[in-house]
Scaffold this motif. Structure first.
Motif, PDB file in Angstrom:
ATOM      1  N   GLU A  55       0.810  -1.221   0.000  1.00 25.81           N
ATOM      2  CA  GLU A  55       0.000   0.000   0.000  1.00 25.81           C
ATOM      3  C   GLU A  55       0.846   1.274   0.000  1.00 25.81           C
ATOM      4  O   GLU A  55       0.325   2.364  -0.220  1.00 25.81           O
ATOM      5  CB  GLU A  55      -0.929   0.023   1.220  1.00 25.81           C
ATOM      6  N   HIS A  56       2.156   1.152   0.241  1.00 23.13           N
ATOM      7  CA  HIS A  56       3.041   2.314   0.311  1.00 23.13           C
ATOM      8  C   HIS A  56       3.759   2.597  -0.995  1.00 23.13           C
ATOM      9  O   HIS A  56       4.689   3.414  -1.019  1.00 23.13           O
ATOM     10  CB  HIS A  56       4.053   2.156   1.433  1.00 23.13           C
ATOM     11  N   VAL A  57       3.370   1.920  -2.077  1.00 20.47           N
ATOM     12  CA  VAL A  57       4.002   2.171  -3.371  1.00 20.47           C
ATOM     13  C   VAL A  57       2.940   2.421  -4.435  1.00 20.47           C
ATOM     14  O   VAL A  57       1.811   1.972  -4.333  1.00 20.47           O
ATOM     15  CB  VAL A  57       4.930   1.019  -3.835  1.00 20.47           C
ATOM     16  N   GLU A  58       3.361   3.165  -5.450  1.00 20.38           N
ATOM     17  CA  GLU A  58       2.539   3.337  -6.650  1.00 20.38           C
ATOM     18  C   GLU A  58       3.490   3.359  -7.840  1.00 20.38           C
ATOM     19  O   GLU A  58       4.667   3.658  -7.696  1.00 20.38           O
ATOM     20  CB  GLU A  58       1.712   4.613  -6.585  1.00 20.38           C
ATOM     21  N   ARG A  59       2.953   3.029  -8.989  1.00 20.14           N
ATOM     22  CA  ARG A  59       3.796   3.048 -10.191  1.00 20.14           C
ATOM     23  C   ARG A  59       4.326   4.446 -10.405  1.00 20.14           C
ATOM     24  O   ARG A  59       3.599   5.424 -10.300  1.00 20.14           O
ATOM     25  CB  ARG A  59       3.005   2.587 -11.401  1.00 20.14           C
ATOM     26  N   ALA A  60       5.606   4.529 -10.722  1.00 19.06           N
ATOM     27  CA  ALA A  60       6.241   5.820 -10.953  1.00 19.06           C
ATOM     28  C   ALA A  60       5.769   6.387 -12.288  1.00 19.06           C
ATOM     29  O   ALA A  60       5.545   5.628 -13.242  1.00 19.06           O
ATOM     30  CB  ALA A  60       7.758   5.680 -10.939  1.00 19.06           C
TER      31      ALA A  60
END
Length: 63
Positions: A55-60
């Protein structure tokens, strides 16, 4: 994050929360059962593997 938008190994992601917020790096692996992702970030010029909640990442954004 829905499974359709979950990062895959090789994707570059942006860390959005926690002590590594604003770091970007390629995904090494995704553990869907534990909801964790391993990625490589540059810290002081060295590649460092970190393991953080999915939950702490998203696609750059594309460069």
């Amino acid at each position: 994050m829905s499974s359709a938008s979950e990062p895959q190994p090789g994707d570059t992601v942006l860390v959005t929360d926690g002590p590594f917020a604003q770091f970007t790096g390629p995904v090494r692996s995704v553990d869907r059962e534990r909801r964790r992702v391993q990625l490589i970030v540059q810290i002081f010029g060295d590649d460092t593997r970190i393991d953080i909640p999915l939950e702490h990442v998203e696609r750059a954004p594309e460069a």
